[in-house]
Motif scaffolding. Structure first.
Motif, PDB file in Angstrom:
ATOM      1  N   VAL A   3      67.485  30.234  51.993  1.00 31.21           N
ATOM      2  CA  VAL A   3      68.836  30.783  51.833  1.00 31.21           C
ATOM      3  C   VAL A   3      68.863  31.815  50.701  1.00 31.21           C
ATOM      4  CG1 VAL A   3      71.210  30.238  51.172  1.00 31.21           C
ATOM      5  CG2 VAL A   3      69.994  28.753  52.780  1.00 31.21           C
ATOM      6  N   ALA A   4      68.163  31.504  49.598  1.00 30.11           N
ATOM      7  CA  ALA A   4      68.116  32.430  48.471  1.00 30.11           C
ATOM      8  C   ALA A   4      67.444  33.746  48.875  1.00 30.11           C
ATOM      9  CB  ALA A   4      67.369  31.792  47.301  1.00 30.11           C
ATOM     10  N   GLN A   5      66.351  33.648  49.637  1.00 29.29           N
ATOM     11  CA  GLN A   5      65.664  34.853  50.105  1.00 29.29           C
ATOM     12  C   GLN A   5      66.559  35.682  51.012  1.00 29.29           C
ATOM     13  OE1 GLN A   5      61.827  32.818  51.432  1.00 29.29           O
ATOM     14  NE2 GLN A   5      61.062  34.809  50.815  1.00 29.29           N
ATOM     15  N   MET A   6      67.224  35.021  51.946  1.00 31.69           N
ATOM     16  CA  MET A   6      68.086  35.740  52.876  1.00 31.69           C
ATOM     17  C   MET A   6      69.257  36.406  52.146  1.00 31.69           C
ATOM     18  SD  MET A   6      66.776  35.552  55.869  1.00 31.69           S
ATOM     19  CE  MET A   6      68.157  36.085  56.880  1.00 31.69           C
ATOM     20  N   THR A   7      69.809  35.713  51.158  1.00 35.63           N
ATOM     21  CA  THR A   7      70.922  36.282  50.390  1.00 35.63           C
ATOM     22  C   THR A   7      70.468  37.495  49.595  1.00 35.63           C
ATOM     23  OG1 THR A   7      71.917  34.080  50.186  1.00 35.63           O
ATOM     24  CG2 THR A   7      72.682  35.782  48.666  1.00 35.63           C
ATOM     25  N   PHE A   8      69.319  37.364  48.927  1.00 37.22           N
ATOM     26  CA  PHE A   8      68.781  38.469  48.131  1.00 37.22           C
ATOM     27  C   PHE A   8      68.448  39.664  49.021  1.00 37.22           C
ATOM     28  CE2 PHE A   8      65.111  40.697  46.281  1.00 37.22           C
ATOM     29  CZ  PHE A   8      65.642  41.067  45.053  1.00 37.22           C
ATOM     30  N   SER A   9      67.795  39.384  50.161  1.00 35.92           N
ATOM     31  CA  SER A   9      67.425  40.462  51.074  1.00 35.92           C
ATOM     32  C   SER A   9      68.660  41.136  51.657  1.00 35.92           C
ATOM     33  CB  SER A   9      66.552  39.917  52.208  1.00 35.92           C
ATOM     34  OG  SER A   9      65.354  39.362  51.705  1.00 35.92           O
ATOM     35  N   GLY A  10      69.707  40.339  51.944  1.00 40.32           N
ATOM     36  CA  GLY A  10      70.930  40.903  52.480  1.00 40.32           C
ATOM     37  C   GLY A  10      71.589  41.857  51.503  1.00 40.32           C
ATOM     38  N   LYS A  11      71.569  41.497  50.235  1.00 42.05           N
ATOM     39  CA  LYS A  11      72.137  42.387  49.210  1.00 42.05           C
ATOM     40  C   LYS A  11      71.323  43.680  49.095  1.00 42.05           C
ATOM     41  CE  LYS A  11      74.270  38.745  46.409  1.00 42.05           C
ATOM     42  NZ  LYS A  11      74.297  38.044  45.092  1.00 42.05           N
ATOM     43  N   LYS A  12      70.003  43.557  49.186  1.00 40.26           N
ATOM     44  CA  LYS A  12      69.145  44.742  49.116  1.00 40.26           C
ATOM     45  C   LYS A  12      69.387  45.664  50.292  1.00 40.26           C
ATOM     46  CE  LYS A  12      66.725  44.358  45.346  1.00 40.26           C
ATOM     47  NZ  LYS A  12      66.741  45.409  44.297  1.00 40.26           N
ATOM     48  N   GLU A  13      69.583  45.069  51.488  1.00 41.88           N
ATOM     49  CA  GLU A  13      69.842  45.880  52.672  1.00 41.88           C
ATOM     50  C   GLU A  13      71.154  46.653  52.521  1.00 41.88           C
ATOM     51  OE1 GLU A  13      69.617  43.605  56.274  1.00 41.88           O
ATOM     52  OE2 GLU A  13      67.808  42.565  55.609  1.00 41.88           O
ATOM     53  N   SER A  31      62.622  41.508  55.546  1.00 42.68           N
ATOM     54  CA  SER A  31      63.299  40.267  55.165  1.00 42.68           C
ATOM     55  C   SER A  31      62.856  39.104  56.043  1.00 42.68           C
ATOM     56  CB  SER A  31      64.821  40.438  55.260  1.00 42.68           C
ATOM     57  OG  SER A  31      65.265  41.491  54.426  1.00 42.68           O
ATOM     58  N   ILE A  32      62.767  39.349  57.355  1.00 39.49           N
ATOM     59  CA  ILE A  32      62.332  38.307  58.279  1.00 39.49           C
ATOM     60  C   ILE A  32      60.916  37.846  57.953  1.00 39.49           C
ATOM     61  CG2 ILE A  32      61.701  37.858  60.687  1.00 39.49           C
ATOM     62  CD1 ILE A  32      64.023  39.719  61.474  1.00 39.49           C
ATOM     63  N   ASN A  33      60.028  38.791  57.720  1.00 37.07           N
ATOM     64  CA  ASN A  33      58.637  38.443  57.412  1.00 37.07           C
ATOM     65  C   ASN A  33      58.523  37.657  56.112  1.00 37.07           C
ATOM     66  OD1 ASN A  33      57.151  39.291  59.596  1.00 37.07           O
ATOM     67  ND2 ASN A  33      56.771  41.335  58.793  1.00 37.07           N
ATOM     68  N   MET A  34      59.277  38.049  55.113  1.00 29.52           N
ATOM     69  CA  MET A  34      59.208  37.359  53.827  1.00 29.52           C
ATOM     70  C   MET A  34      59.682  35.909  53.953  1.00 29.52           C
ATOM     71  SD  MET A  34      57.955  39.322  51.472  1.00 29.52           S
ATOM     72  CE  MET A  34      58.502  38.626  49.917  1.00 29.52           C
ATOM     73  N   VAL A  35      60.777  35.695  54.664  1.00 28.19           N
ATOM     74  CA  VAL A  35      61.311  34.343  54.831  1.00 28.19           C
ATOM     75  C   VAL A  35      60.359  33.477  55.646  1.00 28.19           C
ATOM     76  CG1 VAL A  35      63.170  32.961  55.832  1.00 28.19           C
ATOM     77  CG2 VAL A  35      63.709  35.061  54.582  1.00 28.19           C
ATOM     78  N   LEU A  36      59.854  34.024  56.759  1.00 20.53           N
ATOM     79  CA  LEU A  36      58.946  33.260  57.604  1.00 20.53           C
ATOM     80  C   LEU A  36      57.644  32.941  56.884  1.00 20.53           C
ATOM     81  CD1 LEU A  36      59.402  35.000  61.079  1.00 20.53           C
ATOM     82  CD2 LEU A  36      60.310  32.799  60.336  1.00 20.53           C
ATOM     83  N   CYS A  37      57.119  33.912  56.158  1.00 20.63           N
ATOM     84  CA  CYS A  37      55.874  33.698  55.413  1.00 20.63           C
ATOM     85  C   CYS A  37      56.038  32.607  54.360  1.00 20.63           C
ATOM     86  CB  CYS A  37      55.433  34.996  54.736  1.00 20.63           C
ATOM     87  SG  CYS A  37      54.463  36.073  55.786  1.00 20.63           S
TER      88      CYS A  37
END
Length: 283
Positions: free
Chosen positions: A270-280, A205-211
């Motif tokens: 924010v959308a990426q972090m929310t989506f990744s959080g749900k996946k986690e 998730s961190i890599n996807m958001v930073l990238c």
């Protein structure tokens, strides 16, 4: 202040200068940029207030729309390429192979080089060496392939840092998990899918958001490789803001573009972090 002990007072005096510098070089320019976005300021001289005209014109400008489409396409493609290759590299460098430490040092070299330096080196490669080897014209001169060259350069330099993050994530996975998985017959791809990847999901998730954030703000590679060409086909948002805002007499207009671009990056992050959080949570 009177109730503070010496340690708290020391921390306060350490923090205040940093806050002052942050405000002067980050917050204040941001506020001024927002103010200029409501004017017809050219970067020099006097200016008048124009209200929301810059924002209205922004959504009607075909060149701006084209730059947004290109930037998003480049960011998505680069993010996918970088994360796939970084994860594969991390798995390889974390395995029991010879010269593992030396290889980790070698692959990290691109990350310590300046983006402009790397861009100019690849510019020479794509302009002279690759065409001589293949007998074709330069990729940078093609409106269809120039963006691919930019993706290659972006990925080549960004893979190293992402790989470091993935290696850190893989090393946090307890050996007991793999031993239990081996007893259940988990090997190869199934082992990675059911054991490794779910446990390194926060690092993914961190890599996807930073990238995504970094590639949306791509500038140095564009400047070194194509300068927005050919025919404005590789004009990123950051390059357009810089080029037309600083030297094109559109400071106010491009300030509005920068404000919209900032909001877009925040929304996507924010959308990426929310989506990744749900996946986690699901994993």
């Amino acid at each position: 202040m009177k109730n503070m002990n010496d340690r708290e007072r020391t921390y306060l005096w350490m923090t205040l200068p940093i806050l002052a510098l942050f405000f002067c070089f980050n917050t204040l320019p941001l506020i001024k940029g927002v103010i200029y976005s409501f004017t017809n300021f050219k970067g020099y001289g006097s200016y008048d207030w124009v209200g929301f005209r810059n924002y209205i014109d922004l959504f009607q400008d075909g060149r701006v729309g084209k730059s947004y489409l290109f930037t998003v396409k480049l960011a998505v493609a680069s993010t996918i390429v970088v994360n796939v290759l970084s994860l594969l590299l991390a798995l390889g460098l974390n395995s029991k192979i010879k010269f593992k430490s030396a290889l980790r040092g070698l692959y990290f070299i691109p990350n310590i080089l300046g983006a402009l330096v790397v861009g100019y080196i690849f510019n020479y490669f794509f302009t002279y060496i690759l065409p001589a080897m293949t007998g074709t014209t330069s990729m940078l001169a093609s409106t269809s392939w120039a963006w691919v060259a930019i993706v290659v350069v972006c990925a080549w330099q960004s893979i190293a840092m992402n790989t470091i993050i993935y290696i850190s994530g893989i090393q946090t996975v307890p050996e007991d998990v793999y031993e239990a998985g081996s007893i259940d017959g988990a090997t190869g791809w199934y082992k990675f899918k059911t054991l490794t990847f779910p446990l390194i999901m926060p690092f993914f998730s961190i890599n996807m958001v930073l990238c995504m954030k970094n590639f949306l703000m791509v500038f140095d590679q564009i400047m070194a490789l194509t300068k927005g060409g050919p025919a404005q086909s590789t004009e990123s948002i950051s390059f357009l803001i810089y080029n037309n805002g600083m030297s094109g007499g559109q400071f106010g207009f491009q300030s509005a573009n920068a404000v919209v671009f900032f909001i877009l990056i925040v929304i996507l992050s924010v959308a990426q972090m929310t989506f990744s959080g749900k996946k986690e949570e699901q994993l």
